[in-house]
Motif scaffolding. Structure first.
Motif, short mmCIF file in Angstrom:
data_model
loop_
_atom_site.label_atom_id
_atom_site.label_comp_id
_atom_site.label_asym_id
_atom_site.label_seq_id
_atom_site.Cartn_x
_atom_site.Cartn_y
_atom_site.Cartn_z
N THR A 149 0.36 -0.86 -0.07
CA THR A 149 0.24 -0.04 -0.24
C THR A 149 0.57 1.29 0.36
O THR A 149 2.10 1.15 0.52
CB THR A 149 -0.87 0.12 1.10
N ALA A 172 -12.73 9.39 -8.69
CA ALA A 172 -11.87 8.82 -8.08
C ALA A 172 -12.02 8.69 -6.67
O ALA A 172 -11.99 7.05 -5.70
CB ALA A 172 -10.73 9.00 -8.36
N LYS A 196 -5.18 9.94 -0.58
CA LYS A 196 -6.10 8.89 0.40
C LYS A 196 -4.06 7.53 0.46
O LYS A 196 -3.65 8.27 0.68
CB LYS A 196 -6.11 8.49 -0.72
N MET A 230 -3.76 3.00 0.25
CA MET A 230 -4.12 2.41 -1.91
C MET A 230 -3.41 1.03 -1.30
O MET A 230 -2.58 1.31 -1.31
CB MET A 230 -4.38 3.97 -2.21
N LYS A 231 -4.04 0.88 -1.97
CA LYS A 231 -3.14 -0.56 -2.97
C LYS A 231 -2.80 0.16 -4.28
O LYS A 231 -2.44 1.20 -4.93
CB LYS A 231 -4.08 -1.52 -3.61
N GLU A 240 -1.27 -0.93 -7.37
CA GLU A 240 -2.22 -0.50 -8.34
C GLU A 240 -3.03 0.49 -8.41
O GLU A 240 -3.42 0.89 -9.95
CB GLU A 240 -3.02 -1.89 -8.85
N GLU A 241 -4.08 0.51 -7.52
CA GLU A 241 -5.32 1.60 -7.81
C GLU A 241 -4.07 2.65 -7.55
O GLU A 241 -4.63 3.97 -8.46
CB GLU A 241 -5.96 1.32 -6.31
N ASP A 301 -3.32 3.97 -11.23
CA ASP A 301 -4.01 4.45 -11.50
C ASP A 301 -4.64 5.59 -11.29
O ASP A 301 -4.70 6.13 -12.44
CB ASP A 301 -4.43 2.72 -11.61
N LEU A 302 -5.02 6.54 -10.18
CA LEU A 302 -5.08 7.23 -9.86
C LEU A 302 -4.31 8.19 -10.25
O LEU A 302 -3.96 9.24 -10.69
CB LEU A 302 -5.61 7.26 -8.22
#
Length: 132
Positions: free
Chosen positions: A65, A87, A107, A110-111, A113-114, A117-118
């Motif tokens: 994370t 998002a 955030k 957060m993972k 990967e996510e 992407d963000l």
């Protein structure tokens, strides 16, 4: 202030629900929160975002994370606000306040990967993001 005063008064209509929740384990409570998020389309992340300093410790231990920080809104703030709003599931005012306050934590935990992407979406909109 003694220990008995830190319990909140529960309205009669919620007594049964509260007593059931009190009996649940932490794992069951986590699962219940996820069910509420899916069923009602809400997110409990706003509560978690209120204490990013407390969440920083586990993020260092778990390498899966990261914390997502908006470093700069860039020239096209409106596009960045739209991406942040969508998002994170925020209202327009909340998203605008976060973007206007840059650098600001978007955030925590957060993972990866996510978060990537963000970051990609925000950078495409013209903003700058730092993953910590």
């Amino acid at each position: 202030m003694d220990e008995t005063t830190n319990t909140a008064e529960v309205p009669a209509k919620f007594e049964k629900i509260v007593s059931e929740i009190e009996k649940m384990s932490v794992i069951d409570l986590n699962e219940l929160v996820k069910v509420f998020e899916n069923k009602f389309g809400v997110s409990a992340t706003a509560v978690a975002a209120a204490g990013p300093a407390a969440a920083a410790g586990p993020a260092e231990e778990e390498k899966s994370t990261v914390n997502v920080e908006l470093s700069d809104a860039g020239a096209n703030k409106i596009a960045v606000i739209k991406v942040v709003k969508e998002a994170l599931g925020l209202g327009l005012k909340e998203a605008k306040d976060l973007v206007d306050a840059a650098p600001s934590m978007l955030k925590a935990d957060m993972k990866k990967e996510e978060a990537a992407d963000l970051k990609k979406k925000i950078e495409e909109a013209g903003g700058k993001v730092t993953l910590k």
